[in-house]
Design a protein around this motif. Structure first.
Motif, mmCIF file in Angstrom:
data_model
loop_
_atom_site.group_PDB
_atom_site.id
_atom_site.type_symbol
_atom_site.label_atom_id
_atom_site.label_comp_id
_atom_site.label_asym_id
_atom_site.label_seq_id
_atom_site.Cartn_x
_atom_site.Cartn_y
_atom_site.Cartn_z
ATOM 1 N N TYR A 105 38.824 -20.551 3.994
ATOM 2 C CA TYR A 105 40.161 -21.093 4.247
ATOM 3 C C TYR A 105 40.617 -21.944 3.059
ATOM 4 O O TYR A 105 39.836 -22.701 2.481
ATOM 5 C CB TYR A 105 40.152 -21.968 5.498
ATOM 6 N N PRO A 109 42.464 -24.640 8.979
ATOM 7 C CA PRO A 109 42.373 -23.317 9.625
ATOM 8 C C PRO A 109 43.471 -23.017 10.632
ATOM 9 O O PRO A 109 43.873 -21.864 10.775
ATOM 10 C CB PRO A 109 40.996 -23.375 10.300
ATOM 11 N N SER A 110 43.980 -24.043 11.307
ATOM 12 C CA SER A 110 45.003 -23.809 12.325
ATOM 13 C C SER A 110 46.298 -23.250 11.734
ATOM 14 O O SER A 110 47.101 -22.643 12.450
ATOM 15 C CB SER A 110 45.297 -25.106 13.082
ATOM 16 N N GLU A 112 46.328 -21.156 8.958
ATOM 17 C CA GLU A 112 45.982 -20.063 8.052
ATOM 18 C C GLU A 112 45.559 -18.811 8.813
ATOM 19 O O GLU A 112 45.133 -18.886 9.967
ATOM 20 C CB GLU A 112 44.825 -20.494 7.140
ATOM 21 N N PRO A 113 45.642 -17.638 8.173
ATOM 22 C CA PRO A 113 45.087 -16.426 8.781
ATOM 23 C C PRO A 113 43.596 -16.599 9.036
ATOM 24 O O PRO A 113 42.912 -17.299 8.289
ATOM 25 C CB PRO A 113 45.339 -15.349 7.715
ATOM 26 N N VAL A 114 43.086 -15.955 10.085
ATOM 27 C CA VAL A 114 41.683 -16.115 10.442
ATOM 28 C C VAL A 114 40.797 -15.696 9.278
ATOM 29 O O VAL A 114 41.073 -14.725 8.573
ATOM 30 C CB VAL A 114 41.348 -15.314 11.719
ATOM 31 N N SER A 115 39.731 -16.464 9.057
ATOM 32 C CA SER A 115 38.821 -16.219 7.943
ATOM 33 C C SER A 115 37.397 -16.392 8.425
ATOM 34 O O SER A 115 37.141 -16.777 9.569
ATOM 35 C CB SER A 115 39.138 -17.184 6.788
ATOM 36 N N GLY A 117 35.398 -18.680 7.650
ATOM 37 C CA GLY A 117 35.084 -20.097 7.823
ATOM 38 C C GLY A 117 35.106 -20.795 6.481
ATOM 39 O O GLY A 117 35.662 -20.304 5.506
ATOM 40 N N TYR A 154 37.005 -9.994 6.701
ATOM 41 C CA TYR A 154 38.079 -10.578 7.511
ATOM 42 C C TYR A 154 39.456 -10.284 6.924
ATOM 43 O O TYR A 154 40.436 -10.914 7.304
ATOM 44 C CB TYR A 154 37.880 -12.088 7.629
ATOM 45 N N HIS A 160 47.043 -9.345 2.521
ATOM 46 C CA HIS A 160 46.169 -10.443 2.933
ATOM 47 C C HIS A 160 45.202 -10.788 1.801
ATOM 48 O O HIS A 160 44.928 -11.963 1.533
ATOM 49 C CB HIS A 160 45.413 -10.045 4.197
#
Length: 327
Positions: A105, A109-110, A112-115, A117, A154, A160
């Protein structure tokens, strides 16, 4: 290519402990443990590639059990593997997760696109020093360069991928190719780069225009495993009312710095607090703390107080104050 990468990382050797054929090879070759089995395999590949005029590259796990004589090491689990290889007279490419894993990230994280970690904002990438200070000038010659990693498990599409790469890739290039280190100057040039990316249709994350000031450091030597409060003066870094982020950025060392609370003090009185558990190391998470200043700071003294401790034996790093956001 002169260099051939053979991997060699994250090998599950548990089945080798019981496998009859592996145990037979260990006995025949005088190998004491499964780490030496892996080393034996790597050495064979090293000899084969050398016979073809090529050089073997592998992740730092190839150090386990003894390093093949011609191998080049990619140090990804921190920089210790790179230091060990350089001291042994072997070439190194620095690739630590703490600074060069672009699949982590790049903001909270809230938002951003899921990663996978982790947490790797652009200022952390830019802070990386490729040549460890522990190395002598002769040993340092074995640090060939750096590499940024962008794993894609991911990442579902090219747009992306571009978003994760840019503008952090600009920081990777400057760390690898330039000795200049001025974060605010770099960020002003990144703003121009983003206009180029937009003109080219390249997706990217908008880099913050907020000023960034280094306000202090921590050292392994003065950070124990018990919680304690540490203060830094931030008066010169405050440019007016607004939202600031205090960010802890790991540089080197074997373990993490843990944080639980950060307070902003005005003339000794607490005026803003952010309390949550975070850490920074070769993997970082929630290592930014938001402090909102509602008044003009002129004529007052401001300090930040952080509740911190070492995870184990300690690490080294720097503390930055970012903000307020500007257009």
């Amino acid at each position: 290519s002169k260099f051939i990468h053979v991997g060699g990382d994250e090998v599950d050797k548990s089945h080798w402990q019981k496998d009859p054929r592996t145990q037979e090879i260990m006995k025949q070759r005088g190998l004491k443990n499964v780490d030496e089995v892996q080393s034996w395999i790597i050495r064979q590949m090293d000899a084969y590639l050398a016979s073809k005029g090529r050089r073997l590259v592998g992740w730092d796990e190839i150090l386990q059990g003894g390093l093949a004589p011609g191998a080049t090491v990619m140090s990804w689990r921190g920089v210790d593997g790179g230091i060990a290889a350089a001291r042994a007279g072997q070439d190194v490419i620095m690739t630590p997760t703490s600074h060069l894993y672009l699949d982590y990230y790049q903001a909270e994280p809230s938002s951003e696109p899921v990663s996978i970690g982790g947490y790797l904002p652009i200022e952390t990438v830019y802070s990386f020093e490729p040549i460890p200070k522990e190395l002598s000038p002769e040993e340092a010659k074995h640090i060939l360069g750096i590499q940024g990693q962008l794993w894609t498990e991911y990442i579902p599409n090219i747009k992306h991928l571009e978003y994760m790469a840019w503008p952090r890739l600009a920081a990777v290039s400057e760390v690898g190719w330039s000795s200049r280190k001025d974060l605010n100057d770099f960020m002003s040039r990144v703003a121009v780069d983003m206009k180029r990316l937009e003109a080219m249709g390249v997706n990217h994350r908008r880099a913050s225009g907020a000023p960034i000031t280094k306000i202090g450091e921590w050292k392994a030597a003065d950070t124990g495993v018990e919680w304690f409060d540490r203060e830094w003066d931030v008066t010169p870094a405050l440019r007016g009312p607004g939202s600031y982020i205090l960010r802890f950025i790991y540089t080197d060392g074997p373990s993490r710095l843990m944080m639980s609370r950060v307070e902003l003090l005005r003339d000794g009185e607490v005026v803003a607090t952010d309390e949550h558990e975070g850490y920074t190391g070769w993997w970082s998470d929630r290592n930014g703390y938001t402090l909102v200043l509602s008044d003009d700071p002129s004529g007052r003294t401001y300090r930040v107080r952080a509740r911190i401790r070492a995870d184990e034996v300690g690490s080294n790093g720097a503390v930055y104050l970012i903000g307020p956001e500007t257009d």
